[in-house]
Design a protein around this motif. Structure first.
Motif, PDB file in Angstrom:
ATOM      1  N   LEU A 306       0.829  -1.198   0.000  1.00 18.64           N
ATOM      2  CA  LEU A 306       0.000   0.000   0.000  1.00 18.64           C
ATOM      3  C   LEU A 306       0.866   1.253   0.000  1.00 18.64           C
ATOM      4  CD1 LEU A 306      -2.720  -0.937   2.662  1.00 18.64           C
ATOM      5  CD2 LEU A 306      -2.965  -0.951   0.175  1.00 18.64           C
ATOM      6  N   THR A 308       0.340   5.352   0.763  1.00 20.74           N
ATOM      7  CA  THR A 308      -0.646   6.259   1.356  1.00 20.74           C
ATOM      8  C   THR A 308      -0.179   7.704   1.267  1.00 20.74           C
ATOM      9  OG1 THR A 308       0.175   6.407   3.634  1.00 20.74           O
ATOM     10  CG2 THR A 308      -1.044   4.419   3.029  1.00 20.74           C
ATOM     11  N   LYS A 315       1.524   9.333  -5.247  1.00 21.99           N
ATOM     12  CA  LYS A 315       1.303   7.894  -5.030  1.00 21.99           C
ATOM     13  C   LYS A 315       1.281   7.123  -6.343  1.00 21.99           C
ATOM     14  CE  LYS A 315      -2.635   8.413  -2.852  1.00 21.99           C
ATOM     15  NZ  LYS A 315      -2.758   9.887  -2.936  1.00 21.99           N
ATOM     16  N   GLU A 379      -7.391   2.868  -5.926  1.00 19.58           N
ATOM     17  CA  GLU A 379      -7.650   3.331  -4.563  1.00 19.58           C
ATOM     18  C   GLU A 379      -8.620   2.391  -3.874  1.00 19.58           C
ATOM     19  OE1 GLU A 379      -9.665   7.135  -2.215  1.00 19.58           O
ATOM     20  OE2 GLU A 379      -9.189   7.295  -4.352  1.00 19.58           O
ATOM     21  N   THR A 402      -3.617   2.136  -3.123  1.00 18.06           N
ATOM     22  CA  THR A 402      -3.405   3.350  -2.334  1.00 18.06           C
ATOM     23  C   THR A 402      -4.532   3.533  -1.338  1.00 18.06           C
ATOM     24  OG1 THR A 402      -4.658   4.886  -3.745  1.00 18.06           O
ATOM     25  CG2 THR A 402      -2.380   4.432  -4.385  1.00 18.06           C
ATOM     26  N   LEU A 403      -4.202   4.269  -0.289  1.00 10.01           N
ATOM     27  CA  LEU A 403      -5.185   4.679   0.710  1.00 10.01           C
ATOM     28  C   LEU A 403      -4.920   6.136   1.062  1.00 10.01           C
ATOM     29  CD1 LEU A 403      -5.272   1.742   3.316  1.00 10.01           C
ATOM     30  CD2 LEU A 403      -7.199   2.545   1.966  1.00 10.01           C
ATOM     31  N   HIS A 404      -5.965   6.826   1.511  1.00 13.29           N
ATOM     32  CA  HIS A 404      -5.786   8.200   1.989  1.00 13.29           C
ATOM     33  C   HIS A 404      -5.667   8.170   3.507  1.00 13.29           C
ATOM     34  CE1 HIS A 404      -6.215  10.358  -1.749  1.00 13.29           C
ATOM     35  NE2 HIS A 404      -7.260   9.617  -2.055  1.00 13.29           N
ATOM     36  N   THR A 405      -4.445   8.062   4.017  1.00 17.37           N
ATOM     37  CA  THR A 405      -4.200   8.149   5.453  1.00 17.37           C
ATOM     38  C   THR A 405      -3.017   9.074   5.685  1.00 17.37           C
ATOM     39  OG1 THR A 405      -2.707   6.228   5.476  1.00 17.37           O
ATOM     40  CG2 THR A 405      -5.049   5.804   5.854  1.00 17.37           C
ATOM     41  N   ALA A 411      -2.690   3.238   7.831  1.00 18.38           N
ATOM     42  CA  ALA A 411      -3.241   2.389   6.775  1.00 18.38           C
ATOM     43  C   ALA A 411      -3.731   1.061   7.342  1.00 18.38           C
ATOM     44  CB  ALA A 411      -2.182   2.141   5.701  1.00 18.38           C
ATOM     45  N   ARG A 414      -6.966   1.660   8.976  1.00 22.85           N
ATOM     46  CA  ARG A 414      -8.026   1.862   7.994  1.00 22.85           C
ATOM     47  C   ARG A 414      -8.551   0.525   7.468  1.00 22.85           C
ATOM     48  NH1 ARG A 414      -9.050   6.242   4.959  1.00 22.85           N
ATOM     49  NH2 ARG A 414      -8.542   7.240   6.943  1.00 22.85           N
ATOM     50  N   VAL A 432       3.787  -0.922   3.910  1.00 21.84           N
ATOM     51  CA  VAL A 432       3.034   0.320   3.688  1.00 21.84           C
ATOM     52  C   VAL A 432       4.042   1.451   3.534  1.00 21.84           C
ATOM     53  CG1 VAL A 432       1.301   1.926   4.550  1.00 21.84           C
ATOM     54  CG2 VAL A 432       1.116  -0.519   5.099  1.00 21.84           C
ATOM     55  N   ALA A 434       4.208   5.543   3.226  1.00 27.40           N
ATOM     56  CA  ALA A 434       3.539   6.855   3.280  1.00 27.40           C
ATOM     57  C   ALA A 434       4.471   7.878   2.651  1.00 27.40           C
ATOM     58  CB  ALA A 434       3.230   7.227   4.723  1.00 27.40           C
TER      59      ALA A 434
END
Length: 571
Positions: A306, A308, A315, A379, A402-405, A411, A414, A432, A434
């Motif tokens: 992932l 983030t 990203k 996403e 991807t994640l929005h954190t 993540a 989430r 992960v 970021a």
């Protein structure tokens, strides 16, 4: 008898700007290619056009004006007919009272000066400019403003937008070309009550540019709608589209968003990065140990990786850098994106379309029946997509998403919020990452400076240490920065981290376990890069938070000062 160019060549020799050997070589090549010796010297890089222009100015005993250092008012185009500007290679640069400063390729042409004085109905002060830069200014100004022979109103009333020669078409093409050459990511065209505002987003910052008059707005919007195959009759609802624009031999994908406002339709065009712009992890700003960790994770045959961060933090570029390395004939790679921003050969890319039921979750189910080795999910937005992605990672697929954190530990939390069981997360999640983007110091104007006291205190560093920032120059348009690099935080799913996740630990507990396992907070990576002169502490402070529980001994100042190359090279 010597002509003017011969005088220039002689002056270049006298000032040691060229050598006798370079002149002899250029003379031979000029005879073969049927161009002038002076032009051959410029073509072969023996001397720059700027140096030649400055020597010409000295011979002519008139000022030299570097157009790159001035924001010329393109409305001056209305003072001089286009035909005369083209024929004389001249443009009115500045107007002060009854005196017009005119940029000329040949200010010694007294007949041309007289013609300009008559056409402008003012006293003329000629200055010398580089001919090519002057021609570009003339083309840009008359395209964006209006042709002086016809007048603004007549030009922009032109309804035909198909031949590629009309001012509206030229204006749109110029905006696109200028934005691409400026490395802009977005073009904003916004109508106000009295003017049309043109802005480019460069390195994350909106910069205002000279644009067309407000009277050209309707024609420009219509032209963009034609290019993006949008509804020309609709101006009261948002529309989205895309098109391809040819620039300097390559195709550039442009995404268009149009939305009605109280002053008219607002246009934002996103310039999508092509596969040719994908380089390596070092160029993104990865430190060697971060590169190793990320590459080891994506080298797994199955599992989940992932990335983030907020919108616009790079990203997609990071994931496509990984895909580019994985993209070999023996792998079936498929992506689900909204929208597809970067095209890669051999990769099967699917565009999300919720209106027909093509959601991330629905498309992911279908893709898993296409025998993929690697799946990129643009996403993870909901519980259904999260669970399908986790299941895919557990059943023999490498899943990138991807994640929005705000940070890497967030993540994991989430995924738990999405209803993914801790045992499934521990089984599938590999790493992960970021990230944030910070502006990179312009290499042509960087200089030593002292960061503000509160900024230095925030990161527990000394303001008296060696820090650098960009002072601003023509190469960076006075911004002090050119380009951006990433600062990162890498969470590896070590046994200690998995133990905390399995026990249902909080985000803070996961963060502490990750740090004990070697994870360095993002701000520390940023401070490292500021010490290397790549960015500034102010930039790091803008995008990265310092946690209150960060202990002073975790700061990297001492370790890095003894090892200035700890991050390797990122160009």
């Amino acid at each position: 008898m010597l002509d003017h160019n011969d005088f220039v060549v002689s002056a270049l020799l006298e000032e040691s700007l060229i050598t006798d050997a370079a002149l002899a070589e250029a003379s031979l090549k000029a005879a073969e290619s049927h161009v002038g010796v002076l032009q051959e010297l410029i073509n072969n890089g023996k001397v720059s056009a700027r140096q030649v222009a400055m020597v010409r100015a000295g011979i002519a005993e008139c000022p030299y004006v570097d157009l790159a250092q001035f924001d010329i008012d393109i409305s001056n185009a209305s003072r001089l007919p286009r035909s005369l500007a083209d024929r004389l290679t001249a443009f009115p640069l500045f107007v002060l009272g009854k005196v017009v400063t005119v940029g000329m390729a040949d200010p010694l042409d007294l007949k041309a000066v007289d013609q300009l004085r008559t056409a402008l109905r003012a006293e003329v002060e000629p200055v010398l400019c580089e001919p090519e830069a002057l021609r570009q200014l003339i083309s840009r100004s008359y395209s964006l403003h209006a042709d002086g022979d016809r007048g603004p109103a007549a030009e922009y009333r032109s309804a035909e937008l198909t031949t590629g020669q009309e001012p509206i078409v030229a204006a749109v093409n110029h905006m696109l070309a200028q934005a691409i050459e400026s490395r802009a990511s977005d073009i904003h065209i916004g109508p106000d009550e009295r003017e049309l505002i043109l802005r480019y987003r460069v390195d994350g910052t909106l910069q205002r540019k000279q644009g067309p008059p407000l009277s050209a707005h309707a024609g420009i919007v219509q032209r963009i709608k034609v290019m993006a195959s949008l509804d020309l009759t609709q101006s009261r609802r948002p529309q989205d589209g895309k098109f391809r624009f040819a620039h300097q031999g390559r195709q550039v994908d442009i995404r268009v968003s149009i939305i009605p406002t109280v002053c008219g339709e607002n246009v934002v065009m996103r310039i999508l990065a092509g596969s040719a712009n994908i380089k390596g992890f070092a160029e993104l700003g990865f430190a060697p140990e971060q590169t190793d960790a990320f590459q080891n994770a994506v080298a797994h045959p199955h599992g989940m990786v992932l990335v983030t961060g907020p919108t616009g933090s790079g990203k997609t570029t990071t994931l496509y850098t990984a895909l580019n390395r994985l993209n070999t004939p023996d792998r079936n790679i498929m992506t689900i994106e909204d929208p597809v921003e970067i095209r890669l050969p051999m990769v099967r890319q699917v565009q999300v379309n919720p209106e027909i039921g093509m959601t991330f979750a629905g498309a992911l189910r279908s893709i898993l029946r296409q025998d993929p080795n690697v799946v990129l999910v643009g996403e993870i937005r909901d519980q259904e997509t999260a669970k399908i992605a986790i299941q895919a990672a557990m059943t023999g697929h490498l899943v990138l998403s991807t994640l929005h954190t705000n940070d890497a530990p967030g993540a994991v939390a989430r995924l738990v919020d999405f209803g993914c069981p801790p045992f499934a997360i521990n089984t599938s999640l590999l790493l992960v990452l970021a990230q944030r983007l910070v502006k990179r110091n312009c290499p042509d104007c960087q200089e030593a400076y002292s960061p503000a006291g509160p900024i230095a205190a925030r990161f527990s560093v000394s303001a008296s240490d060696r820090w650098v920032h960009g002072a601003g120059c023509t190469k960076c348009s006075g911004q002090g920065a050119r380009g951006r690099i990433g600062i990162f935080e890498v969470l590896r799913m070590t046994a200690e981290v998995q133990r905390v996740v399995g026990a249902g630990g909080s985000t803070n507990a996961i963060r502490e376990a990750a740090r004990r396992s070697g994870m360095r907070p993002m701000w520390q990576d940023g401070v490292d890069k500021a010490r290397l002169g790549w960015t500034t502490l102010e930039e790091v402070a803008r995008v990265a938070a310092v946690e209150e529980d960060d202990a002073p001994d975790t700061h990297p100042a001492a370790a890095l000062s003894d090892n200035p190359n700890a991050l390797g090279r990122a160009t």
